[in-house]
Design an enzyme around this catalytic site. Structure first.
Site, PDB file in Angstrom:
ATOM      1  N   GLU A 209      49.142  47.402  30.578  1.00  9.62           N
ATOM      2  CA  GLU A 209      49.900  47.209  31.818  1.00  9.62           C
ATOM      3  C   GLU A 209      51.285  47.852  31.719  1.00  9.62           C
ATOM      4  OE1 GLU A 209      49.988  43.011  32.733  1.00  9.62           O
ATOM      5  OE2 GLU A 209      47.793  42.853  32.637  1.00  9.62           O
TER       6      GLU A 209
ATOM      7  N   LYS B 147      42.968  49.367  27.951  1.00 13.79           N
ATOM      8  CA  LYS B 147      43.804  49.312  29.148  1.00 13.79           C
ATOM      9  C   LYS B 147      45.092  48.580  28.787  1.00 13.79           C
ATOM     10  CE  LYS B 147      42.890  46.536  32.886  1.00 13.79           C
ATOM     11  NZ  LYS B 147      44.078  45.657  32.907  1.00 13.79           N
TER      12      LYS B 147
ATOM     13  N   ASP C  11      41.654  40.793  29.977  1.00  7.48           N
ATOM     14  CA  ASP C  11      42.254  39.601  29.366  1.00  7.48           C
ATOM     15  C   ASP C  11      42.217  38.420  30.340  1.00  7.48           C
ATOM     16  OD1 ASP C  11      44.218  40.605  31.036  1.00  7.48           O
ATOM     17  OD2 ASP C  11      45.804  40.655  29.526  1.00  7.48           O
ATOM     18  N   SER C  12      41.672  38.660  31.547  1.00  3.98           N
ATOM     19  CA  SER C  12      41.350  37.551  32.456  1.00  3.98           C
ATOM     20  C   SER C  12      40.375  36.592  31.785  1.00  3.98           C
ATOM     21  CB  SER C  12      40.758  38.082  33.765  1.00  3.98           C
ATOM     22  OG  SER C  12      39.676  38.964  33.502  1.00  3.98           O
TER      23      SER C  12
ATOM     24  N   GLU D  94      46.704  46.952  41.216  1.00  6.82           N
ATOM     25  CA  GLU D  94      46.393  45.552  41.553  1.00  6.82           C
ATOM     26  C   GLU D  94      47.389  45.017  42.583  1.00  6.82           C
ATOM     27  OE1 GLU D  94      45.648  42.951  38.242  1.00  6.82           O
ATOM     28  OE2 GLU D  94      45.541  41.169  39.527  1.00  6.82           O
TER      29      GLU D  94
ATOM     30  N   ASP E 116      41.016  45.396  27.498  1.00  6.60           N
ATOM     31  CA  ASP E 116      42.437  45.100  27.720  1.00  6.60           C
ATOM     32  C   ASP E 116      43.153  44.861  26.405  1.00  6.60           C
ATOM     33  OD1 ASP E 116      43.434  45.206  30.302  1.00  6.60           O
ATOM     34  OD2 ASP E 116      42.730  43.192  30.832  1.00  6.60           O
TER      35      ASP E 116
HETATM   36  O1  KIV Z   1      42.094  41.220  33.110  1.00  6.89           O
HETATM   37  C1  KIV Z   1      41.457  41.673  34.069  1.00  6.89           C
HETATM   38  O2  KIV Z   1      40.355  41.222  34.400  1.00  6.89           O
HETATM   39  C2  KIV Z   1      42.057  42.770  34.827  1.00  6.89           C
HETATM   40  C3  KIV Z   1      41.463  43.095  36.155  1.00  6.89           C
HETATM   41  C4  KIV Z   1      41.878  42.069  37.144  1.00  6.89           C
HETATM   42  C5  KIV Z   1      41.807  44.464  36.596  1.00  6.89           C
HETATM   43  O3  KIV Z   1      43.008  43.341  34.398  1.00  6.89           O
END
Ligand code: KIV
Length: 270
Positions: free
Chosen positions: A120, A118, A49-50, A187, A88
């Site tokens: 969190e 994924k 989600d970056s 992280e 994510d």
């Molecule tokens: O969103 C993302 O790119 C991430 C990585 C930094 C692990 O969660």
């Protein structure tokens, strides 16, 4: 017979830890980059989600939406032959109830063909991870600095620095494993603590800013390619200067257009 490599599964990623083989991971958000990463032998491609920060230009990951993640994940998955693609789950798509998490993670798998999601969080997310795994949805955990909680954490800071925080981080990582996740991102975790977590867990740890003791490493692709020169965290190593390369290519093109050198006769049609 096809000469395409067999797609990696979550079981392959777990087996890499047992075999002592490091897991190479990068983010990707589009087909063009995903194809290059896959051809370069990246094991795990994270549709992070970056994307909301590095592509959409928003200040945090919090405003990423499920539709946005599905759009990017479909582009990535469609371009990949070997790498395991993990997507994510965005903020608020899994935190409210396990039922919502199942529906939303299910949509990701159904609409993108990706093999895992994924999310969190540690101890608090244990029941949600278990609910997903029990319904056949593989989950990668993410503990330490969890960017969707940036406002609660007071910024993008290293986590687990004092004894109490280190114990909580260890408990979070254990909870993720016990709930059935196949791997976990660590992280911004001090290197000695990340190494201890890695030793303690049977599932692989994939670190970002967590030192060399993790089972694998992940970086945000535009950051490691040097496309974002203003972003200079200590953990980042730049493997290219694409900002410089792109600026000079675009300037050369602009000079050519302004001087009438492009297009040349060879670029035209009779
Ligand atoms: O969103 C993302 O790119 C991430 C990585 C930094 C692990 O969660």
């Amino acid at each position: 017979m096809s000469d395409q490599p067999r797609p990696l599964t979550t079981l392959d990623v777990v087996a890499m830890k047992r075999a002592g083989r490091k897991i190479v991971s990068l983010t990707a958000y589009d087909a063009l980059m995903a194809r290059m990463l896959d051809a370069s032998g990246v094991d795990l491609i994270l549709v992070g989600d970056s994307v909301n920060q590095v592509v959409a230009g928003r200040p945090t990951t919090l405003s990423a939406t499920l539709d946005q993640m599905i759009y990017h994940a479909r582009a990535v998955q469609g371009a990949v032959h070997r790498a395991l693609v993990v997507v994510d789950l965005p903020f608020l798509s899994y935190q409210v109830t396990p039922e919502e998490a199942i529906r939303n993670a299910g949509r990701v798998l159904q609409e993108t063909d990706a093999a895992a999601v994924k999310l969190e969080g540690g101890v608090t997310m244990g029941p949600t991870i278990r609910a997903l795994v029990d319904r056949g949805i593989p989950v990668m955990g993410h503990v330490g600095l969890t960017p969707q909680s940036v406002h609660a954490l007071g910024g993008y800071r290293v986590q687990g620095r004092d004894e109490g925080a280190a114990a909580r981080l260890m408990a979070d990582a254990r909870a993720v494993e016990e709930a059935g996740a196949f791997s976990v991102v660590l992280e911004l975790v001090p290197s000695p603590l990340a190494a201890r977590v890695t030793k303690e867990l049977a599932i692989p740890t994939v670190g970002i800013g967590a030192g060399a003791g993790c089972d694998g490493q992940v970086l945000v692709l535009p950051d490691m390619l040097g496309m974002n020169p203003a972003f200079t965290p200590k953990f980042l190593k730049r493997y290219a200067d694409l900002d410089g390369t792109i600026r000079s290519a675009v300037s050369a093109y602009a000079d050519d257009v302004r001087a009438g050198r492009y297009p040349g006769a060879e670029h035209g049609f009779e």
